[in-house]
Design a protein around this motif. Structure first.
Motif, PDB file in Angstrom:
ATOM      1  N   ASP A   1      39.453  32.780  36.609  1.00  0.00           N
ATOM      2  CA  ASP A   1      40.003  31.431  36.763  1.00  0.00           C
ATOM      3  C   ASP A   1      40.577  31.241  38.156  1.00  0.00           C
ATOM      4  OD1 ASP A   1      39.384  30.599  34.208  1.00  0.00           O
ATOM      5  OD2 ASP A   1      41.347  31.092  33.374  1.00  0.00           O
ATOM      6  N   VAL A   2      41.305  32.234  38.653  1.00  0.00           N
ATOM      7  CA  VAL A   2      41.921  32.126  39.974  1.00  0.00           C
ATOM      8  C   VAL A   2      40.840  31.998  41.047  1.00  0.00           C
ATOM      9  CG1 VAL A   2      43.475  33.220  41.638  1.00  0.00           C
ATOM     10  CG2 VAL A   2      43.891  33.488  39.176  1.00  0.00           C
ATOM     11  N   ALA A   3      39.799  32.815  40.938  1.00  0.00           N
ATOM     12  CA  ALA A   3      38.716  32.774  41.920  1.00  0.00           C
ATOM     13  C   ALA A   3      37.969  31.450  41.876  1.00  0.00           C
ATOM     14  CB  ALA A   3      37.755  33.935  41.685  1.00  0.00           C
ATOM     15  N   ALA A   4      37.848  30.860  40.688  1.00  0.00           N
ATOM     16  CA  ALA A   4      37.174  29.570  40.559  1.00  0.00           C
ATOM     17  C   ALA A   4      38.042  28.429  41.088  1.00  0.00           C
ATOM     18  CB  ALA A   4      36.806  29.319  39.099  1.00  0.00           C
ATOM     19  N   ASP A   5      39.338  28.498  40.821  1.00  0.00           N
ATOM     20  CA  ASP A   5      40.245  27.426  41.222  1.00  0.00           C
ATOM     21  C   ASP A   5      40.631  27.494  42.698  1.00  0.00           C
ATOM     22  OD1 ASP A   5      40.207  26.414  38.644  1.00  0.00           O
ATOM     23  OD2 ASP A   5      41.965  27.562  38.011  1.00  0.00           O
ATOM     24  N   PHE A   6      40.499  28.691  43.293  1.00  0.00           N
ATOM     25  CA  PHE A   6      40.790  28.871  44.719  1.00  0.00           C
ATOM     26  C   PHE A   6      39.599  29.567  45.378  1.00  0.00           C
ATOM     27  CE2 PHE A   6      44.869  28.656  42.590  1.00  0.00           C
ATOM     28  CZ  PHE A   6      45.609  27.803  43.403  1.00  0.00           C
ATOM     29  N   PRO A   7      38.498  28.849  45.542  1.00  0.00           N
ATOM     30  CA  PRO A   7      37.263  29.496  46.016  1.00  0.00           C
ATOM     31  C   PRO A   7      37.336  30.035  47.430  1.00  0.00           C
ATOM     32  CG  PRO A   7      37.005  27.107  45.948  1.00  0.00           C
ATOM     33  CD  PRO A   7      38.296  27.418  45.257  1.00  0.00           C
ATOM     34  N   ASP A   8      38.320  29.591  48.215  1.00  0.00           N
ATOM     35  CA  ASP A   8      38.455  30.095  49.580  1.00  0.00           C
ATOM     36  C   ASP A   8      39.482  31.216  49.693  1.00  0.00           C
ATOM     37  OD1 ASP A   8      36.603  28.214  50.596  1.00  0.00           O
ATOM     38  OD2 ASP A   8      38.173  26.682  50.667  1.00  0.00           O
ATOM     39  N   LEU A   9      40.184  31.520  48.603  1.00  0.00           N
ATOM     40  CA  LEU A   9      41.193  32.576  48.616  1.00  0.00           C
ATOM     41  C   LEU A   9      40.515  33.940  48.534  1.00  0.00           C
ATOM     42  CD1 LEU A   9      44.182  33.508  48.419  1.00  0.00           C
ATOM     43  CD2 LEU A   9      43.987  33.230  45.925  1.00  0.00           C
ATOM     44  N   LYS A  10      40.828  34.808  49.475  1.00  0.00           N
ATOM     45  CA  LYS A  10      40.261  36.159  49.460  1.00  0.00           C
ATOM     46  C   LYS A  10      41.045  37.005  48.465  1.00  0.00           C
ATOM     47  CE  LYS A  10      40.841  36.028  53.908  1.00  0.00           C
ATOM     48  NZ  LYS A  10      40.916  36.334  55.363  1.00  0.00           N
ATOM     49  N   ILE A  11      40.347  37.512  47.453  1.00  0.00           N
ATOM     50  CA  ILE A  11      40.976  38.211  46.330  1.00  0.00           C
ATOM     51  C   ILE A  11      40.452  39.636  46.248  1.00  0.00           C
ATOM     52  CG2 ILE A  11      41.153  38.293  43.805  1.00  0.00           C
ATOM     53  CD1 ILE A  11      40.870  35.206  43.849  1.00  0.00           C
ATOM     54  N   ILE A  12      41.364  40.576  46.057  1.00  0.00           N
ATOM     55  CA  ILE A  12      40.991  41.975  45.823  1.00  0.00           C
ATOM     56  C   ILE A  12      41.453  42.370  44.431  1.00  0.00           C
ATOM     57  CG2 ILE A  12      41.255  44.368  46.551  1.00  0.00           C
ATOM     58  CD1 ILE A  12      41.927  43.354  49.350  1.00  0.00           C
ATOM     59  N   LEU A  13      40.524  42.872  43.623  1.00  0.00           N
ATOM     60  CA  LEU A  13      40.865  43.464  42.332  1.00  0.00           C
ATOM     61  C   LEU A  13      41.123  44.942  42.585  1.00  0.00           C
ATOM     62  CD1 LEU A  13      38.067  41.894  40.067  1.00  0.00           C
ATOM     63  CD2 LEU A  13      40.287  40.926  40.703  1.00  0.00           C
ATOM     64  N   ALA A  14      42.357  45.370  42.393  1.00  0.00           N
ATOM     65  CA  ALA A  14      42.711  46.749  42.698  1.00  0.00           C
ATOM     66  C   ALA A  14      42.384  47.667  41.528  1.00  0.00           C
ATOM     67  CB  ALA A  14      44.206  46.848  43.024  1.00  0.00           C
ATOM     68  N   HIS A  15      41.805  48.806  41.872  1.00  0.00           N
ATOM     69  CA  HIS A  15      41.546  49.923  40.951  1.00  0.00           C
ATOM     70  C   HIS A  15      40.277  49.735  40.101  1.00  0.00           C
ATOM     71  CE1 HIS A  15      45.657  50.637  42.028  1.00  0.00           C
ATOM     72  NE2 HIS A  15      46.157  49.761  41.182  1.00  0.00           N
ATOM     73  N   PRO A  16      39.635  50.857  39.752  1.00  0.00           N
ATOM     74  CA  PRO A  16      38.692  50.811  38.636  1.00  0.00           C
ATOM     75  C   PRO A  16      39.440  50.301  37.401  1.00  0.00           C
ATOM     76  CG  PRO A  16      38.423  52.842  39.861  1.00  0.00           C
ATOM     77  CD  PRO A  16      39.657  52.171  40.416  1.00  0.00           C
ATOM     78  N   SER A  17      38.894  49.245  36.775  1.00  0.00           N
ATOM     79  CA  SER A  17      39.683  48.451  35.822  1.00  0.00           C
ATOM     80  C   SER A  17      39.560  48.921  34.373  1.00  0.00           C
ATOM     81  CB  SER A  17      39.271  46.981  35.933  1.00  0.00           C
ATOM     82  OG  SER A  17      39.442  46.513  37.241  1.00  0.00           O
ATOM     83  N   PHE A  18      39.740  50.212  34.144  1.00  0.00           N
ATOM     84  CA  PHE A  18      39.719  50.722  32.767  1.00  0.00           C
ATOM     85  C   PHE A  18      40.763  49.980  31.927  1.00  0.00           C
ATOM     86  CE2 PHE A  18      41.474  53.506  29.501  1.00  0.00           C
ATOM     87  CZ  PHE A  18      40.339  53.902  28.830  1.00  0.00           C
ATOM     88  N   PRO A  19      40.437  49.521  30.715  1.00  0.00           N
ATOM     89  CA  PRO A  19      39.157  49.637  30.015  1.00  0.00           C
ATOM     90  C   PRO A  19      38.257  48.415  30.183  1.00  0.00           C
ATOM     91  CG  PRO A  19      40.806  48.847  28.493  1.00  0.00           C
ATOM     92  CD  PRO A  19      41.495  48.980  29.828  1.00  0.00           C
TER      93      PRO A  19
ATOM     94  N   ASN B   1      34.313  35.291  46.609  1.00  0.00           N
ATOM     95  CA  ASN B   1      35.594  35.580  47.260  1.00  0.00           C
ATOM     96  C   ASN B   1      36.339  36.753  46.633  1.00  0.00           C
ATOM     97  OD1 ASN B   1      35.799  33.767  45.032  1.00  0.00           O
ATOM     98  ND2 ASN B   1      37.874  33.194  45.601  1.00  0.00           N
ATOM     99  N   VAL B   2      35.688  37.503  45.734  1.00  0.00           N
ATOM    100  CA  VAL B   2      36.356  38.601  45.024  1.00  0.00           C
ATOM    101  C   VAL B   2      35.786  39.952  45.455  1.00  0.00           C
ATOM    102  CG1 VAL B   2      36.830  39.634  42.769  1.00  0.00           C
ATOM    103  CG2 VAL B   2      36.900  37.140  43.044  1.00  0.00           C
ATOM    104  N   TYR B   3      36.692  40.867  45.803  1.00  0.00           N
ATOM    105  CA  TYR B   3      36.362  42.239  46.202  1.00  0.00           C
ATOM    106  C   TYR B   3      37.023  43.210  45.221  1.00  0.00           C
ATOM    107  CZ  TYR B   3      34.963  40.156  50.669  1.00  0.00           C
ATOM    108  OH  TYR B   3      34.351  39.403  51.644  1.00  0.00           O
ATOM    109  N   ILE B   4      36.625  44.466  45.285  1.00  0.00           N
ATOM    110  CA  ILE B   4      37.208  45.507  44.426  1.00  0.00           C
ATOM    111  C   ILE B   4      37.673  46.662  45.295  1.00  0.00           C
ATOM    112  CG2 ILE B   4      36.700  47.263  42.670  1.00  0.00           C
ATOM    113  CD1 ILE B   4      34.788  45.296  41.363  1.00  0.00           C
ATOM    114  N   ASP B   5      38.933  47.093  45.108  1.00  0.00           N
ATOM    115  CA  ASP B   5      39.334  48.333  45.761  1.00  0.00           C
ATOM    116  C   ASP B   5      39.289  49.474  44.748  1.00  0.00           C
ATOM    117  OD1 ASP B   5      41.890  49.458  44.845  1.00  0.00           O
ATOM    118  OD2 ASP B   5      42.986  47.936  45.952  1.00  0.00           O
TER     119      ASP B   5
END
Length: 294
Positions: free
Chosen positions: A191-209, A223-227
């Motif tokens: 939702d955040v990425a859709a509502d703020f398409p220009d905001l650079k977003i990082i999802l931190a960590h392998p997202s278990f589970p 606009n979404v990356y993964i660390d």
């Protein structure tokens, strides 16, 4: 202090996108912070029984020829741990900008006060990013309560980095220290990425589970990356390795989660997993360099 300057990273071997500036143990002996840090060190089998200071962190990264994004976590409302003030951390980090890239943290529950603080940190200090921890801060990332803060960050051209997945915070403590894992499902970030398409977003960590949810959001939203911090690479699920090697190769970022996981440990294990040779430099440095605009 003058505005923060980005380091010259032409010669560094990597950019660690995820390191913590922790207030030294014993600063607030009445709030349970020491017990919390001891639990974290035990959970991660960390060599650091007491969190290193910002200058000690800088010295370590300088010795390894690695640049590091460093940030505190403002979770005083939910945890009772008084925060490491952003301005204080920035002042200290400003003496080490040859290796450190300081981000900051504001609990979105602070409302308009938090928005004003974010504006000041961007305009006066030149802050490049903000760290959120939905589980520690007790909110869903797509709660409209947080949107004015996201808007300010977006307007300032800064990055928003969100903890996702399970956390070591409170693990094994009574009631998990009150930490609720549900808040950190990465699907709320869609939702955040859709509502703020220009905001650079990082999802931190392998997202278990919820690893597949994170991969889905990062694949679908430009606009979404993964660390890749917080886990030894030897424990990465096969589907994560497959996406690093293929369609998300330009959106994966090296991160350690210092001080609980050291770059030495992370990089050693990363060298042993099956990542294509031409992709390793992207993960270790090139992707973060492009995202940070260095």
């Amino acid at each position: 202090m003058p505005k923060l300057k980005l380091p010259n990273i032409d010669d560094v071997v990597a950019i660690d996108i995820h390191t913590h500036a922790e207030e030294p143990c014993g600063t607030h002996p009445d709030d349970g912070y020491d017990d919390f840090q001891a639990q974290m060190a035990d959970y991660f089998k960390s060599p650091h029984k007491h969190p290193p200071t910002v200058p000690e962190t800088a010295a370590y990264y300088r010795s390894k020829n690695i640049a590091a994004v460093i940030f505190p976590v403002d979770a005083e409302r939910e945890t009772g741990f008084r925060r490491y003030k952003n301005e204080e951390m920035l002042e200290i980090a400003s003496d080490h900008l040859d290796v450190l890239i300081p981000f900051v943290s504001i609990d979105p529950h602070k409302g308009k006060l938090g928005v004003r603080e974010a504006r000041k940190l961007i305009e006066e200090y030149g802050v490049r990013g903000f760290k959120f921890h939905p589980t520690m801060q007790g909110f869903y990332a797509n709660d409209r309560m947080a949107y004015p803060l996201y808007e300010e960050i977006n307007n300032g051209g800064a990055i928003a980095l969100f903890h996702t997945g399970q956390t070591g915070v409170g693990s094994g403590m009574p009631g998990g220290m009150g930490m609720r894992l549900k808040y950190s499902n990465p699907m709320y970030m869609d939702d955040v990425a859709a509502d703020f398409p220009d905001l650079k977003i990082i999802l931190a960590h392998p997202s278990f589970p919820w690893q597949e949810e994170a991969l889905s959001v990062a694949t679908h939203k430009p606009n979404v990356y993964i660390d890749l911090s917080g886990w030894s690479p030897k424990y990465f699920p096969p589907i994560l390795v497959r996406y690093i090697n293929s369609i998300l190769q330009d959106k994966m970022l090296f991160g350690s989660d210092w001080p609980v996981i050291t770059p030495d440990r992370w990089l050693s294990d990363f060298a042993k997993i099956e990542i294509r040779d031409e992709i390793r430099p992207k993960v270790l440095k090139a992707n973060a360099r492009r995202l940070l605009g260095i």
